[in-house]
Design an enzyme around this catalytic site. Sequence first.
Site, PDB file in Angstrom:
ATOM      1  N   GLU A  56       0.818  -1.217   0.000  1.00 45.88           N
ATOM      2  CA  GLU A  56       0.000   0.000   0.000  1.00 45.88           C
ATOM      3  C   GLU A  56       0.852   1.267   0.000  1.00 45.88           C
ATOM      4  OE1 GLU A  56      -2.502  -3.239   1.942  1.00 45.88           O
ATOM      5  OE2 GLU A  56      -0.448  -2.480   2.202  1.00 45.88           O
ATOM      6  N   PHE A 118     -11.728  -6.268  14.259  1.00 43.78           N
ATOM      7  CA  PHE A 118     -10.616  -6.745  13.449  1.00 43.78           C
ATOM      8  C   PHE A 118     -10.258  -5.712  12.383  1.00 43.78           C
ATOM      9  CE2 PHE A 118      -9.180  -9.190   9.654  1.00 43.78           C
ATOM     10  CZ  PHE A 118      -7.955  -9.602  10.166  1.00 43.78           C
ATOM     11  N   GLN A 119      -8.998  -5.327  12.347  1.00 43.67           N
ATOM     12  CA  GLN A 119      -8.440  -4.351  11.415  1.00 43.67           C
ATOM     13  C   GLN A 119      -9.101  -2.977  11.524  1.00 43.67           C
ATOM     14  OE1 GLN A 119      -8.273  -6.184   7.465  1.00 43.67           O
ATOM     15  NE2 GLN A 119      -6.243  -7.002   7.948  1.00 43.67           N
ATOM     16  N   LYS A 168     -17.597  -0.205   5.730  1.00 42.37           N
ATOM     17  CA  LYS A 168     -17.989  -1.257   4.793  1.00 42.37           C
ATOM     18  C   LYS A 168     -19.497  -1.308   4.580  1.00 42.37           C
ATOM     19  CE  LYS A 168     -17.083  -6.139   3.784  1.00 42.37           C
ATOM     20  NZ  LYS A 168     -16.383  -7.370   4.233  1.00 42.37           N
ATOM     21  N   MET A 501      24.692   8.270   2.377  1.00 47.18           N
ATOM     22  CA  MET A 501      24.591   9.599   2.977  1.00 47.18           C
ATOM     23  C   MET A 501      24.840   9.541   4.473  1.00 47.18           C
ATOM     24  SD  MET A 501      24.214  12.739   2.118  1.00 47.18           S
ATOM     25  CE  MET A 501      23.225  12.988   0.634  1.00 47.18           C
TER      26      MET A 501
END
Length: 590
Positions: A56, A118-119, A168, A501
Amino acid sequence: MIPLDSNSYLTGAEYLVKALANKGVKKIFGYPGGAIMPVYDALVDSELDHILCRHEQAASLAADGYARVSGEIGVCLATSGPGATNLITGLANAYMDSVPVLAITGQVATSLIGTDAFQEIDIFGMTLPVVKHSFLVQSAESLPEILTKAIAIAQSGRPGPVLVDIPKDIQVTEFNLISSLHSTELGDVNESKNKTENDAVKVHSIDQYAALMTQVQSLLELSAKPLFYLGGGIGIAKCESLLRQLLHQTSIPAITTLKGIGCYGEYSLGLGMLGMHGHQAANLAVQNCDLLIVIGARFDDRATGNLERFAPNAKVIHFDIDDAEVDKRRFADVSIVGNLTDTLKAFSELFMLNNVNHRQESSERPDWGKWKEWCRQQKKDFQWQYNPPGNGIYAPRLLKYLTETKDEQRVIACDVGQHQMWVAQHCQFSAVNRHLSSGGLGTMGYGLPAAIGAQFAEPDSCVINVCGDGSFAMNLQELITLVRYRLPVKILLIDNQSLGMVRQWQHLFFKDRFSEIDLSDNPDFVQVAQAFGLSSMRITHKHEEQAGIDWLFSEKGPCLLQVCIDNEQNVWPLVPPGADNSEMMVQSDG
């Protein structure tokens, strides 16, 4: 198009994908999951082109690259919980660099919000510091208004990312489209966008504006050493042609920020990038000027060095669309807040009408000729040198070959590290949106996803990802995306088997106490690329540099050129911490 008859009942997910298509969105970068699954179901019957990234974060960075090159909004999509949190780095990147990105996330059902389902994660709250605006959709009927506002906000004024979080159950709820739509929500967001933009930039009345331009004229007439300080806002406002016209009218020397690179094209008095790793001529010019004309730039700490000693003798004129940037770090003697296209037109007209560059012998106004000649001499004296001793590959010379070999339609997407600064110093760009670099956030792993977005934005352009071995490993999984979509992105991997760097700073400022910078256990990147399905090869010696670049451009599909360099190659010059821009360390200093 969305049907608008009396039987227009759609679920929230169906409306979302149809409305995005109506509003001109063509590509969406995303990754599916449970809480966003109704939207993915609606995509099956949609005209939208969904690009499956393999992480993602890469989806949000690809949307960023797509937006920068296309000039359109970039859209990314993720599920709730870890899917949404993985977008945050990309949103922060877009926020820092003023890139219009729309992030759409799934959320658990409204009845479960606040139950640690959940999530479940409060992505609305988590992203507040790194977006222009956030929306938590609370009913399907509100989607048309929210989507219209979200796109308008992302693209208007100073652009930036906007988040829309959709539970949802709302995605699957049917609603009457006709009763929900307002006149500005039928797919054309121009009216809403223009209103938002006008509200953002109408800071001055006409009388105030005229008075401010009169002050600009006065400062120009008193100035003996004027200097343009040009930033990324010029590219965002799409006013590079106006800027170039102004530069040729005035013949005032110019410097750029990292994000402003490419804005002036081939301007003979363009002195390059200023700042920590800026060109010596640019840094010396800014320290010696008496008038700094800032256009679409902020006084970033990497650009200014020690702020108290930055441009110590200069008055400041600041043109910007964002009033918050004016006087934030450096006081402006005159500030004009508004759309840069309008302000540059006014500035050009002012210059033509008053001919402030015309110096007659009787005039008491200073002559700019000596200043311009001094700047030209600094540019000549400090021109880059490309012939160090030894038979190893010299990264700056290689990158010089890169932009001498390919036409100006190329796009280079950088990762972050030494190679990023070498690209800024040694590659040439015809426009701001040809150079993609994570300026404000400094996001390692940015380059490959950004290149993917850029290639989708311009399928016929040559897109190159210049990366280091450390940053390349951070989103290496997106090689799968290149192969899946047959994207001919060219990867130039500058490999010094270290975090270059950080190693350079530990060498210069931490007494060679090297800590966790050794990457000598990297895999064989040529074999890794081949395992993913890319053509790949490796070069290790000076005499192979041009041949390697030629091979890179001769390959038809995605390919990788691994360039092995000595891990003691450093980026020069360097303005050390606490120093001003005239106090540059050069190669002989360390």
